[in-house]
Design an enzyme around this catalytic site. Structure first.
Site, short mmCIF file in Angstrom:
data_model
loop_
_atom_site.label_atom_id
_atom_site.label_comp_id
_atom_site.label_asym_id
_atom_site.label_seq_id
_atom_site.Cartn_x
_atom_site.Cartn_y
_atom_site.Cartn_z
N GLY A 11 0.84 -1.19 0.00
CA GLY A 11 0.00 0.00 0.00
C GLY A 11 0.87 1.24 0.00
CB CYS A 12 0.26 4.54 1.48
SG CYS A 12 1.13 6.02 1.97
CG PHE A 13 5.99 5.07 -0.70
CD1 PHE A 13 5.54 6.29 -0.26
CD2 PHE A 13 6.51 4.99 -1.98
CE1 PHE A 13 5.61 7.42 -1.06
CE2 PHE A 13 6.58 6.11 -2.79
CZ PHE A 13 6.12 7.33 -2.31
CB CYS A 15 1.34 3.09 5.65
SG CYS A 15 0.09 4.39 5.40
#
Length: 186
Positions: A11-13, A15
């Protein structure tokens, strides 16, 4: 033993970087792009979903302090590997769950980690194992994002603390801050 690397997309890097930055044995976490067909992509291009890249992190770690298998277990415990091409509200192939092994041994370990992790999920794990390809570091402002700008970003404030709570609950003995607190108390 020499430092090794692991490359994960979950997912979002921002995070995934925040999760692994506090793990004992992790020397560096770099956000970037991998698995696509455009040279030197920008964040805007990757977010558009047309380059084929995943937002990912490249971890430099000391295998004498933490094993690749332990990194995989943390990876699976701190994102939802059952969501295809998304994590929560982030939708698109750039947010896929993927592992990019750096060796045949890492590939085998990744396959075994998927089997281990499946027991913790009702839905099938959709994490892919993809060939290691060209790594493109993300723009400077994405590096160590949670430590700075992320503390003021509503998306990060809603998404990252629950991941960190899972990390602290399940992997407390693997955290740098826990080790520092124990050393200070001892």
């Amino acid at each position: 033993m020499a430092e090794q690397q692991a490359t994960f997309a979950g997912g979002c890097f921002w995070c995934t970087e925040a999760v692994f930055s506090d793990v004992i044995g992790v020397a560096q976490v770099e956000s970037g792009y991998i698995g696509g067909g455009v040279d030197n992509p920008t964040y805007r291009q990757v977010c558009g979903g047309d380059t084929g890249h995943a937002e990912a992190i490249r971890i430099s770690f000391d295998p004498d302090e933490i094993s690749y298998e332990e990194l995989l277990d943390i990876f699976f415990a701190t994102h939802d590997p059952t969501q295809l091409n998304r994590q929560g509200n982030d939708v698109g192939t750039q947010y896929r769950s993927a592992i990019f092994p750096h060796s045949p041994e890492q590939e085998q370990a990744a396959r075994e980690a998927i089997k281990r992790a499946q027991g913790n999920h009702l839905q099938p794990i959709v994490t892919t194992i993809e060939p290691l390809s060209q790594w493109w570091p993300a723009e400077d402002y994405h590096q160590e994002y949670w430590e700075g700008e992320g503390q003021r970003n509503p998306y990060c404030l809603a998404t990252i603390p629950p991941k960190l709570q899972k990390l602290r609950k399940s992997f407390a003995a693997r955290l740098k801050r826990s080790a520092e607190a124990s050393a200070a108390a001892g």
